[in-house]
Design a protein around this motif. Structure first.
Motif, short mmCIF file in Angstrom:
data_model
loop_
_atom_site.label_atom_id
_atom_site.label_comp_id
_atom_site.label_asym_id
_atom_site.label_seq_id
_atom_site.Cartn_x
_atom_site.Cartn_y
_atom_site.Cartn_z
N ASN A 1 -3.57 -2.67 -12.77
CA ASN A 1 -2.83 -1.54 -13.37
C ASN A 1 -1.66 -2.03 -14.22
N TRP A 2 -1.82 -3.18 -14.84
CA TRP A 2 -0.73 -3.71 -15.66
C TRP A 2 -0.55 -2.90 -16.95
N ASP A 3 -1.59 -2.15 -17.33
CA ASP A 3 -1.48 -1.29 -18.50
C ASP A 3 -0.95 0.09 -18.16
N GLY A 4 -0.72 0.35 -16.87
CA GLY A 4 -0.19 1.64 -16.45
C GLY A 4 -1.16 2.78 -16.58
N ALA A 5 -2.46 2.47 -16.65
CA ALA A 5 -3.46 3.54 -16.82
C ALA A 5 -3.46 4.49 -15.63
N ALA A 6 -3.24 3.97 -14.43
CA ALA A 6 -3.19 4.81 -13.24
C ALA A 6 -1.74 5.17 -12.93
N THR A 7 -1.48 6.46 -12.84
CA THR A 7 -0.14 6.93 -12.51
C THR A 7 0.00 6.92 -10.99
N LEU A 8 0.76 5.98 -10.48
CA LEU A 8 0.84 5.80 -9.03
C LEU A 8 2.10 6.43 -8.46
N ASP A 9 3.24 5.85 -8.78
CA ASP A 9 4.53 6.35 -8.28
C ASP A 9 4.53 6.50 -6.77
N GLY A 10 4.11 5.46 -6.10
CA GLY A 10 4.12 5.51 -4.64
C GLY A 10 3.37 4.34 -4.05
N TYR A 11 3.89 3.75 -2.97
CA TYR A 11 3.32 2.54 -2.40
C TYR A 11 1.89 2.77 -1.91
N THR A 12 1.64 3.90 -1.24
CA THR A 12 0.33 4.10 -0.63
C THR A 12 -0.77 4.12 -1.68
N ARG A 13 -0.53 4.80 -2.78
CA ARG A 13 -1.52 4.83 -3.85
C ARG A 13 -1.71 3.43 -4.45
N ALA A 14 -0.62 2.69 -4.61
CA ALA A 14 -0.72 1.33 -5.14
C ALA A 14 -1.51 0.43 -4.19
N ALA A 15 -1.28 0.57 -2.88
CA ALA A 15 -2.01 -0.24 -1.90
C ALA A 15 -3.50 0.08 -1.93
N ASN A 16 -3.84 1.36 -2.03
CA ASN A 16 -5.25 1.73 -2.11
C ASN A 16 -5.90 1.23 -3.40
N LEU A 17 -5.14 1.26 -4.50
CA LEU A 17 -5.67 0.75 -5.76
C LEU A 17 -5.92 -0.76 -5.66
N GLY A 18 -5.00 -1.48 -5.03
CA GLY A 18 -5.21 -2.91 -4.82
C GLY A 18 -6.40 -3.18 -3.92
#
Length: 717
Positions: free
Chosen positions: A295-312
């Protein structure tokens, strides 16, 4: 379960006795194992009738003597269960022989090894399995570094040799036995008084340690499991860069591996993305732990650790397969090259384990050495962040790496059962995600509770959660959100957790507060970190046990051996070591007066006999030693009393040595006397010659004067 494929335990339905359907491949081993176990348990006073639900069959054997009666059944209705029912209804029946061909049971009032013999037409049924689950398998090889004795057990009426289970039963009966090494080829047990960190790697041996033993295992060998490390970054670029660099230092020190790193952008600034992107680009592609930017291009709007962890997690699954995933906060630093290998080893050591977490300076219940601390700004009690300890020696300061090493020294190499884990570093098996699903990003979008929810869901599926007391990860804490935002988000997540889990969450908190194993971990780490000498210095303690007591009015005299020990302590200190002497309390002022340094640590004065020293050390010295960073694990006081003939020989040897020394000294003294006498005689002769010469000179002078006088008189005439 059984370690041996030749052993069968019958456990099915409500039947308390059952003959296994499989053929036993090695009847000799089967009979030997079970008979030796019976004999050992009977000798130890253990009731072998405590549990009739687990059955052992001893094929081709019979219990002879101690017969109560026979029970016969029509062959078409004859089963082992019927024999069991009759035995259960018969007083004193503890075993029975079963002859399937004639439908007959012989009820017996004994089942020990001395009443068993070979019989091809019968099988013997006895209750209770061997207690093999008390022992822990060590790395391949023999235990070395401590006393041992070997036994090749034999059972009356059966073939010789030993089995792992017979080794265990013998070790059970000896309190000094802490483990054993089993030579498979010669079927010999080598019993040990310790379970040291390493075995010698000899493939002939299997080594086991009692589960109650503090086993310091060897550094973990490489685990053939692949793990993905997921780091979600939300600004705090300095700490994120330190986190990634620490991971790579660890990976470089460990060497090539199939593990991978996934760095997830969680609404970070352009400056942060640029810095971390350059850091990853500068890393060699073939280096260990290759990094993937997510998500280095910011295509996914996360704004939260849980969503970032699931994306990883999703990105790692696409790049996988991986056997496990480790979710690491971006404000952490790993400190040991083996941190990931150790977590792998723990997680995959048991199929029941699903999640594992390490210790840290700031990780709620996984924090060491302090759990809570008072906030100086607010005066309220909060989770402790455990800053680096102060060191009395500026040249030897505490560092995060030194603390990690101290935690490893204090470790029991145990896994502590917990109901929930802190999410700062969470190691999860891949199968857990398959069974439970991903983190709940709808209920916990910003984190601060998603790991507890996930842990409780995993526990509900039957997975165990463990804390590894030999892994330590530094946590700077709250660098992405700050303390104020963290507390605000935690409060919101707490309401969701209470509403969802209620009593289970409260029970988990109560269990963690009362967890004695975690408290013991914190105490041991505190003991190591509180030492005034710093992390890198050698620590030595001498214990003196004088048999005399203080006598009022009698001058204190230093023993020559004591002086030697204190000289050693002073010498060790001059070379940078932390050395002390433990002695009776009444002796401390005398030693301080004699040596002028604080070298002594006191223990109780009422210890006179050697066998009482161990109790006194544990009772009185152990708490004091804890204050100085020492932990007394055990004491050994050996008193040797030679035989009379040995004493006489030793006394004669000492007498001859002393006589020889005395004669040499006497000869030296006589030599000195003779030399002095010779010198005196020479001096006397010298003085005598001088006197004679002077006398003769005077006589000549007198004669000359007389001649002169005569000559003058003649001239006058």
């Amino acid at each position: 379960r059984s370690r041996s494929p030749t052993t069968h335990l019958a456990r099915r339905g409500v039947a308390r006795w059952e003959r296994p359907s499989e053929q036993v491949r090695d009847n000799r081993t089967m009979r030997l194992v079970l008979l030796a176990t019976l004999a050992a348990r009977a000798a130890a006073g253990v009731s072998i009738l405590a549990d009739k639900t687990n059955t052992r069959v001893l094929r081709m054997t019979e219990v002879y003597m101690c017969e109560i009666r026979d029970a016969e059944f029509p062959r078409r209705n004859h089963t082992v269960q019927k024999c069991d029912a009759v035995c259960a209804a018969t007083p004193k029946c503890v075993a029975f022989n079963h002859m399937d061909t004639v439908g007959k049971c012989s009820l017996k009032s004994c089942n020990d090894a001395l009443r068993l013999r070979e019989h091809r037409g019968l099988s013997t049924y006895v209750p209770g399995p061997p207690r093999f689950n008390q022992y822990e398998l060590l790395p391949p090889g023999a235990i070395s570094g401590c006393d041992s004795w070997k036994v090749r057990p034999r059972v009356v009426g059966l073939y010789g040799g030993a089995h792992v289970w017979t080794c265990e039963t013998r070790c059970d009966q000896d309190r000094a036995c802490r483990g054993f090494s089993y030579d498979r080829k010669s079927q010999t047990c080598y019993f040990k008084t310790c379970a040291p960190p390493r075995t010698d790697g000899d493939e002939r041996f299997e080594s086991y340690a009692k589960a109650s033993t503090c086993v310091a295992r060897a550094p973990p060998a490489r685990v053939s499991k692949r793990a993905a490390v997921v780091v979600a970054v939300r600004d705090a670029a300095d700490y994120a860069a330190r986190c990634v660099e620490a991971l790579w230092r660890s990976a470089d020190a460990r060497g090539p591996s199939r593990d991978a790193l996934f760095i997830v952008n969680d609404a970070s600034s352009a400056a942060t993305l640029k810095r971390l992107g350059a850091l990853v680009a500068a890393r060699k592609r073939d280096a260990p732990l290759p990094a993937t930017l997510v998500n280095w291009d910011g295509a996914a709007t996360l704004d939260g650790y849980t969503r970032a962890a699931n994306l990883g997690l999703e990105a790692a699954r696409d790049a996988g397969p991986f056997d496990a995933y480790c979710f690491l906060n971006s404000d952490t630093e790993v400190l040991s090259p083996l941190w990931l290998e150790t977590l792998k080893r723990h997680a995959f050591s048991d199929d029941a384990i699903g999640l594992v977490g390490p210790l840290s300076n700031a990780a709620s219940y996984q924090s060491v050495p302090a759990l809570r601390a008072v906030d100086a700004a607010t005066g309220k009690t909060d989770w402790s962040k455990n800053p680096l300890p102060a060191s009395a020696d500026r040249k030897d300061p505490w560092t995060a790496e030194a603390v990690a090493a101290a935690v490893a020294r204090a470790s029991r190499r145990r896994l502590v059962d917990v109901p929930i884990l802190n999410g700062f570093c969470l190691f999860v098996k891949a199968e857990v995600f398959a069974a439970v699903g991903a983190f709940d990003e709808e209920a916990f979008p910003h984190g601060f509770g998603e790991e507890n929810d996930f842990a409780l869901r995993a526990a509900a599926k039957g997975y165990a959660l463990k804390v590894a007391d030999d892994v330590y990860v530094w946590h700077h804490k709250s660098k992405s959100y700050g303390d104020a935002t963290r507390k605000q988000l935690s409060a919101g997540s707490s309401k969701t957790m209470k509403a969802r889990w209620g009593p289970k969450l409260r029970a988990a908190v109560v269990a963690l507060d009362a967890n004695e194993e975690l408290a013991d971990v914190r105490q041991r780490v505190a003991s190591v970190l509180s030492h005034p000498c710093g992390p890198g210095r050698l620590r030595v303690l001498y214990v003196l046990n004088p048999t005399s007591e203080a006598v009022e009015g009698k001058a204190f005299q230093l023993h020559g051996g004591w002086i030697s020990i204190f000289n050693e302590v002073i010498g060790l200190r001059r070379r940078g070591a932390c050395a002390y002497v433990a002695a009776k309390r009444w002796m401390v002022p005398h030693f301080k007066k004699a040596f002028g340094e604080d070298l002594v640590r006191p223990y109780a004065d009422d210890v006179w006999l050697p066998h009482e020293l161990a109790a006194a050390v544990k009772r009185d010295a152990a708490p004091r030693m804890t204050e100085y960073g020492y932990e007394i694990l055990d004491t050994l006081v050996v008193g040797i009393e030679p035989e009379a003939s040995v004493k006489r020989s030793m006394n004669e040897i000492n007498y001859q040595k002393r006589m020889k020394a005395a004669q040499v000294n006497a000869a030296e003294a006589q030599k000195a006397i003779e030399i002095k006498l010779a010198e005196a005689r020479a001096e006397a002769k010298h003085l005598s010659g001088i006197g004679l010469a002077r006398m003769r000179t005077a006589m000549v002078a007198g004669f000359a004067e007389c001649v002169d006088t005569i000559n003058v008189s003649d001239d006058d005439k």
